[in-house]
Enzyme design. Structure first.
Site, PDB file in Angstrom:
ATOM      1  N   LYS A  49       0.874  -1.179   0.000  1.00 47.54           N
ATOM      2  CA  LYS A  49       0.000   0.000   0.000  1.00 47.54           C
ATOM      3  C   LYS A  49       0.911   1.229   0.000  1.00 47.54           C
ATOM      4  O   LYS A  49       1.536   1.546   1.001  1.00 47.54           O
ATOM      5  CB  LYS A  49      -0.888  -0.010   1.250  1.00 47.54           C
ATOM      6  CG  LYS A  49      -2.264   0.619   1.066  1.00 47.54           C
ATOM      7  CD  LYS A  49      -2.267   2.103   0.820  1.00 47.54           C
ATOM      8  CE  LYS A  49      -2.161   2.896   2.107  1.00 47.54           C
ATOM      9  NZ  LYS A  49      -2.153   4.370   1.846  1.00 47.54           N
ATOM     10  N   CYS A 104      13.735  10.826   7.212  1.00 49.66           N
ATOM     11  CA  CYS A 104      13.702  10.425   8.628  1.00 49.66           C
ATOM     12  C   CYS A 104      15.048  10.666   9.285  1.00 49.66           C
ATOM     13  O   CYS A 104      15.130  10.859  10.486  1.00 49.66           O
ATOM     14  CB  CYS A 104      13.363   8.951   8.772  1.00 49.66           C
ATOM     15  SG  CYS A 104      12.031   8.452   7.722  1.00 49.66           S
ATOM     16  N   GLU A 161      10.040   1.484  10.659  1.00 53.32           N
ATOM     17  CA  GLU A 161      11.046   2.543  10.537  1.00 53.32           C
ATOM     18  C   GLU A 161      10.305   3.846  10.750  1.00 53.32           C
ATOM     19  O   GLU A 161       9.453   4.218   9.952  1.00 53.32           O
ATOM     20  CB  GLU A 161      11.713   2.464   9.167  1.00 53.32           C
ATOM     21  CG  GLU A 161      13.089   3.092   9.164  1.00 53.32           C
ATOM     22  CD  GLU A 161      13.098   4.423   8.492  1.00 53.32           C
ATOM     23  OE1 GLU A 161      12.883   5.428   9.212  1.00 53.32           O
ATOM     24  OE2 GLU A 161      13.300   4.480   7.275  1.00 53.32           O
ATOM     25  N   GLU A 206      10.523  16.348  15.450  1.00 55.15           N
ATOM     26  CA  GLU A 206      10.863  16.151  14.042  1.00 55.15           C
ATOM     27  C   GLU A 206      10.064  17.130  13.181  1.00 55.15           C
ATOM     28  O   GLU A 206       8.843  17.114  13.191  1.00 55.15           O
ATOM     29  CB  GLU A 206      10.553  14.713  13.626  1.00 55.15           C
ATOM     30  CG  GLU A 206      11.039  14.401  12.232  1.00 55.15           C
ATOM     31  CD  GLU A 206      10.782  12.960  11.831  1.00 55.15           C
ATOM     32  OE1 GLU A 206       9.722  12.424  12.150  1.00 55.15           O
ATOM     33  OE2 GLU A 206      11.659  12.376  11.162  1.00 55.15           O
TER      34      GLU A 206
END
Lengths: 125, 506
Positions: B188, B301, B262, B402
């Site tokens: 997906k 990331c 992750e 973040e």
């Protein structure tokens, strides 16, 4: 422990009401990564753990987040709003092509959530 | 420019105005007949329609995958590896086409898709083709008459959910090891970037047996969740955001299957005093290393979003670093000289700009950038943010959360101990950078950082054969290494006795 102030715009309250009618009781989870986001889930969807803390309510909907992020929230006014575009992950408003979003206004004059008095952001941690 | 690019592409491959799902080797319309409009971040305008799938479509894809899983699992490693290499070759022959589509879908500069995303994706297929050929089981001699044989067996059918920041590279990071290991996949893609992988299916879809690789598009809650919760997957792999990662793990626990995750990062990039000992190639490389926070518009990331610079070189280093960042060329993602393109969505851009405000409110100083870059022409409505340097301290939100944008927060340190304590004072542990001319310091420091990847005198390299993954809240599991085969395989132990004698118990 509640944040100092967590509120929602009319657009967010309306969207929550609409989603509540479709899905039943809900939860808003403030989530840390990929830029801070707020994820709307059926109330029982996310299993809460030792790190999760209730930080406020929008109407009947509880707002929760992982406690290790909370120190960065205690001198902020948090406003939950709605923006155009697809949101994050499995948040249930995604198919509406809108998403809950979150704004923070820092206000060092706010009392610390621990009730221990005034605290500036620089004294954190 | 966009229309011109699409016209050019459509001479090489069919660019569909509407993409169905790719299931069992065919283009299959979503069961409920719904589609959503895919916008390009380059201009903020529609480029195609995409299937808005639901649980029914996930079931169709799982049917197709289950139908072929035994056959694929038994296919000789040499044959599986040959097909992986064929995918790589096909992608290489169409590098420019794939790179352009990826740039249109995601908004990243064509320079990066041509030089990094797509070549790395291609190499990934070849790497796992090689790993598979070289993989061996093992034999343990328990005693003279008793032998333990260990075989690798595929898990069966696995689910994979990928993010929007490196759509094709993240897809290939996950697909290559899973398929090499003999599994069938239902993937997906992210709803923000659903197009490039469908164009890839038009190119490589007939190489693998029908049903080995299935791609179902749609929204997270409508298509991703029924995949992650499904009883018919043997593993779920996810790259993305923290709460979704928790849900993925929770769903995996309901089915007692493994998951790999992750998640986010807030990676420190640390510049020791000796970096500025000479104004040489190495110093120039370190300045580039500092500027790496702008790679992929900071939507990585492992973005080196915290820079720690020794106080003795701080002023000198920052003067040069600011100049370096100011020379980053921002422009049309399809212009080959553009170094930084568009953020993936309006929302992402708004979030980034609001972080700059939060930073300022907390006392951070904007050393450069800090605003939306309003570019002209068809980019007027695109989502462009200036590369931004904020100066402050590690307790500020812009050092802890973040941002996922081209924003670096810089602070000073005065000793190795202080640098380490700042580096590790984060929820995350994905990437980190260490810059020093002293090998011993680099080694000791690298070992002490709580992060899965310590780039040492380099940053943002993603070669296959170097393990990638997170400590702490950055995730579970590793990618881009042959150990990934283990993440997609069962171990079968046959414990065999060659003795004719009874044990003597009964």
């Amino acid at each position: 422990m509640p944040l100092n102030e967590i509120t929602a715009t009319d657009a967010a309250t309306d969207l929550l009401a609409k989603l509540h009618a479709q899905h039943g009781p809900l939860r808003l989870q403030i989530s840390g990564s990929y830029g801070v986001s707020v994820i709307c889930l059926p109330a029982a969807e996310l299993r809460l753990g030792a790190r999760d803390e209730l930080v406020g309510h929008i109407g009947e909907t509880p707002v929760t987040m992982m406690i290790n992020e909370e120190r960065y929230w205690r001198d902020a006014r948090v406003i939950i709003d709605v923006a155009k575009g697809v949101g994050v992950g499995f948040s249930i408003e995604g198919p509406e092509r809108v998403h809950f979003t979150l704004r923070r206004r820092l206000d060092p004059s706010l009392r610390d959530w621990t009730g221990q008095g005034r605290q500036s952001s620089h004294a954190e941690g | 420019m966009i229309q011109q690019a699409l016209n050019e592409l459509s001479q090489q491959i069919r660019i569909r105005p509407k993409y169905d799902n790719f299931i069992g080797g065919n283009w299959v319309a979503p069961v409920k007949g719904q589609y959503f409009t895919n916008l390009t971040p380059v201009t903020g305008k529609p480029i195609c329609e995409i299937a808005r799938s639901t649980a029914e479509d996930i079931e169709l894809a799982l049917d197709a995958a289950h139908k072929v899983k035994d056959q694929w699992g038994r296919t000789a490693p040499a044959e599986r590896a040959r097909l992986l290499n064929k995918i790589a070759d096909k992608m290489e022959q169409n590098l420019k086409l794939i790179a352009m589509i990826e740039t249109l879908d995601n908004g990243k500069p064509i320079r990066e898709t041509m030089a990094a995303d797509i070549p790395l994706a291609i190499d990934h297929w070849r790497y796992f083709a090689g790993c598979l050929r070289a993989q061996e089981g093992s034999i343990s001699e328990i005693d003279h008459d008793t032998v333990a044989y260990h075989f690798h067996e595929p898990l069966g059918v696995v689910g994979q959910i990928i993010p929007w920041n490196f759509p094709l590279l993240m897809a290939c990071w996950k697909l290559a090891p899973a398929i090499a290991a003999g599994n069938c996949v239902v993937m997906k893609p992210a709803e923000q970037t659903p197009m490039s992988i469908m164009v890839l299916m038009d190119l490589i879809g007939d190489i693998l047996p029908a049903g080995v690789l299935n791609v179902v598009n749609g929204f997270g809650v409508e298509a991703g969740k029924p995949l992650a919760q499904n009883k018919r997957i043997a593993k779920i792999a996810f790259t993305g955001e923290t709460t979704t990662g928790r849900l993925i793990m929770q769903y995996a626990s309901e089915n007692i299957i493994p998951c790999t995750l992750e998640l986010g990062g807030k990676s420190p990039n640390i510049f020791f005093e000796d970096v500025a000992d000479h104004d040489d190639d190495y110093f120039d490389k370190a300045l580039e290393g500092f500027s790496m926070f702008a790679l992929n518009q900071g939507e990585v990331c492992t973005c080196p979003s915290r820079a720690l610079v020794h106080e003795k070189i701080y002023d000198r280093f920052m003067e040069r670093a600011i100049k370096r960042v100011q020379s980053i060329k921002q422009g049309h993602p399809l212009d080959p000289s553009t170094m930084i393109g568009a953020q993936a969505s309006n929302d992402q851009m708004e979030k980034i700009l609001s972080y700059v405000e939060i930073g300022k409110n907390e006392g951070a100083k904007v050393l450069t950038g800090g605003e939306r870059a309003q570019l002209g022409g068809e980019m007027w409505e695109g989502y462009y943010v200036q590369p931004t340097i904020l100066e402050g301290h590690n307790k500020m939100r812009v050092f802890q959360e973040e941002i996922f944008g081209p924003v670096v927060s810089v602070t000073k340190f005065s000793s190795d101990e202080e640098a380490l304590s700042i580096a590790n004072d984060t929820l995350y542990g994905l990437g980190s950078g260490v810059w020093t001319r002293n090998g011993t310091r680099a080694y000791r420091f690298g070992r002490a950082i709580q992060a899965g990847r310590v780039w040492t005198n380099c940053y943002h390299l993603y070669p296959a054969h170097a393990a990638f993954g997170g400590y702490k809240q950055s995730g579970i599991g590793r990618e881009t290494h042959k150990m990934m085969l283990d993440h997609y395989q069962q171990t079968k132990n046959m414990l065999v006795s060659y003795s004719p004698k009874a044990l003597g118990f009964f």
